[in-house]
Design a protein around this motif. Structure first.
Motif, short mmCIF file in Angstrom:
data_model
loop_
_atom_site.label_atom_id
_atom_site.label_comp_id
_atom_site.label_asym_id
_atom_site.label_seq_id
_atom_site.Cartn_x
_atom_site.Cartn_y
_atom_site.Cartn_z
N LEU A 189 100.50 -21.36 82.76
CA LEU A 189 99.36 -22.39 82.53
C LEU A 189 99.40 -22.89 81.04
N ARG A 208 102.04 -26.86 83.23
CA ARG A 208 100.56 -26.73 83.37
C ARG A 208 100.10 -27.21 84.75
N ARG A 251 98.00 -25.49 87.70
CA ARG A 251 96.61 -25.85 88.03
C ARG A 251 96.63 -26.39 89.55
N TRP A 273 90.93 -24.23 82.51
CA TRP A 273 92.02 -24.27 83.60
C TRP A 273 92.07 -23.17 84.89
N THR A 274 91.45 -22.15 84.33
CA THR A 274 91.48 -21.02 85.05
C THR A 274 90.20 -20.96 85.94
#
Length: 296
Positions: free
Chosen positions: A135, A141, A145, A179-180
């Motif tokens: 990530l 990334r 994602r 993002w998480t």
């Protein structure tokens, strides 16, 4: 268990004396299979968990060796071969005092693409673990994602880890938290937790992080580990197991994750899961390198 992450070769250089800058220092230099994601997968598989590892390697002999090692652990390896970039490498410098500094070249790991993700590994009966390094690296990334989105849409439970505090800080705490989004569980150590929250005390950091994640595990090094959740007000803590580390040991944090996940996903009490995680981390500290010995 589906692990998406980094595959590396670790060159571990352990100095016997203080570094003689600009000159030579006697040292032991050994090479092992590494990469946080691959390490987690290896420990999971050695503990009897059906494990799929998704990543990218170079078309070099090193990449072939690393892939054969994964197969030796019984991992279902889904590696895409990169025709241009070499397999990732990490130089681990260990001073005579035991301090560790890593110099990482992600190589092919940085080229992981959304189209590299095998669709058949995503399903409601599985758990998805994403390496924080995948990530944090801007070139991989999009793939990480996408994997998180596919995991959510397919009904998988999802965990992520914080990678390493310096690149995490460069990526930005707010970005990482965004993002998480949707992960059920976050693993960090104390320095990563501070980057994400600004809090010095792990207990305070854990409480802040439960605003983003239903469950938090913070590794406290020699002091053990803690678990926090949105479902209860109190923190669960366990002490670290007393152990005299092997001079070349690395990757105990990856073993910790592999020890925690199967127990926790099976519905065991968080205290029992933390204890299992500490036990596997202690085992990792007893040996050189970041993965279980295939001879065990």
């Amino acid at each position: 268990m589906v692990v998406i992450g980094d595959l590396m070769t670790d060159s571990v250089a352990r100095a016997f004396y203080p570094l003689a800058r600009g000159s030579d220092t006697p040292a032991s230099v050994l090479t092992y299979g590494g990469g946080s994601g691959a390490n987690v997968a290896a420990w999971l598989a050695m503990e009897g968990t059906d494990t799929i590892f998704v990543g990218r390697r170079g078309s070099d002999i090193t990449g072939r060796t690393r892939e054969m090692e994964l197969m030796g652990y019984g991992i279902d390896s889904r590696l895409v071969m990169d025709p241009e970039r070499a397999t990732g490498t990490c130089v681990v410098m260990i001073t005579h005092r035991g301090d560790r500094t890593m110099l990482s070249d992600p190589g092919a790991n940085a080229r992981l693409q959304p189209e590299d993700l095998p669709r058949d590994v995503f399903g409601p009966d599985g758990h998805l673990h994403i390496s924080g390094f995948t990530l944090i690296n801007p070139d991989s990334r999009r793939a990480a994602r996408m994997a998180l989105r596919m995991g959510r849409e397919s009904g998988m439970s999802i965990s992520v880890d914080g990678g390493s505090h310096a690149p995490l800080e460069r990526a930005g705490a707010e970005n990482f938290l965004d993002w998480t989004n949707g992960a059920r569980l976050l693993f960090t150590n104390t320095r990563q937790a501070k980057v994400l929250t600004g809090r010095e005390e792990p207990e305070a950091a854990a409480k802040v992080l439960t605003a983003w994640y239903p469950n938090i595990v913070i590794k406290l090094g020699d002091e053990g580990a803690l678990w926090a959740s949105t479902t209860r007000d109190d923190l669960v803590t366990v002490p670290a197991e007393p152990v005299e580390p092997s001079p070349g040991s690395i990757g105990a944090g990856d073993a910790f994750i592999a020890g925690f996940l199967p127990s926790w996903l099976a519905g065991k009490h968080p205290k029992d899961s933390l204890a299992r995680a500490q036990s596997l981390a202690a085992r990792a500290l007893h040996q050189p390198g970041a993965r279980p010995d295939l001879g065990d």
